[in-house]
Design a protein around this motif. Sequence first.
Motif, PDB file in Angstrom:
ATOM      1  N   MET A  89      37.405  42.268   9.900  1.00 31.35           N
ATOM      2  CA  MET A  89      38.822  42.480   9.697  1.00 31.35           C
ATOM      3  C   MET A  89      39.215  41.851   8.357  1.00 31.35           C
ATOM      4  O   MET A  89      38.853  40.722   8.071  1.00 31.35           O
ATOM      5  N   PRO A  90      39.961  42.586   7.543  1.00 30.76           N
ATOM      6  CA  PRO A  90      40.379  42.035   6.251  1.00 30.76           C
ATOM      7  C   PRO A  90      41.352  40.858   6.435  1.00 30.76           C
ATOM      8  O   PRO A  90      41.947  40.684   7.492  1.00 30.76           O
ATOM      9  N   LEU A  91      41.484  40.077   5.377  1.00 30.57           N
ATOM     10  CA  LEU A  91      42.333  38.885   5.422  1.00 30.57           C
ATOM     11  C   LEU A  91      43.768  39.223   5.809  1.00 30.57           C
ATOM     12  O   LEU A  91      44.376  38.513   6.614  1.00 30.57           O
ATOM     13  N   SER A  92      44.305  40.295   5.278  1.00 30.45           N
ATOM     14  CA  SER A  92      45.691  40.647   5.593  1.00 30.45           C
ATOM     15  C   SER A  92      45.855  40.957   7.083  1.00 30.45           C
ATOM     16  O   SER A  92      46.869  40.605   7.690  1.00 30.45           O
ATOM     17  N   GLY A  93      44.861  41.594   7.679  1.00 30.04           N
ATOM     18  CA  GLY A  93      44.917  41.888   9.111  1.00 30.04           C
ATOM     19  C   GLY A  93      44.849  40.624   9.951  1.00 30.04           C
ATOM     20  O   GLY A  93      45.541  40.496  10.965  1.00 30.04           O
ATOM     21  N   ARG A  94      43.996  39.694   9.525  1.00 28.81           N
ATOM     22  CA  ARG A  94      43.895  38.423  10.257  1.00 28.81           C
ATOM     23  C   ARG A  94      45.181  37.617  10.143  1.00 28.81           C
ATOM     24  O   ARG A  94      45.622  37.000  11.111  1.00 28.81           O
TER      25      ARG A  94
END
Length: 128
Positions: free
Chosen positions: A1-6
């Motif tokens: 999961m990309p940082l923005s999603g996390r």
Amino acid sequence: MPLSGRLRSWAKRLKRDGVTLWFAGRHPSTPWHAKALGAFVVAYALSPIDLVPDFIPVLGYVDDVLLLPGLIWLAIRLIPPAVLADCRARADEWLRERGARPVSRWGAAFVVAVWAAACFGAWRLWSG
């Protein structure tokens, strides 16, 4: 999961846990020390007014990014697991139905009182 999603997922959990503490404060099985800390956290988290306004460089976001999540984490740890599960389910239902967190008028009053006390203290130092 990309940082923005996390980060987005973390922010949703944080929002839910703020509402969870609101329900836990009213739950009869919540210990008094968890209620006390939870009441402070909820009053601050759900207040429509920030204690440290966001326009103040760096400090404006420190409370939102560090202080508030830390206090929520601590208050959640003090709640018994069964009570926490019940309150989280109620918080999820609240957020699903209403789409927004509740607003704490007591929290707003607390923030205004802190600012008034700080202004009074500064005035006393300056004039005295």
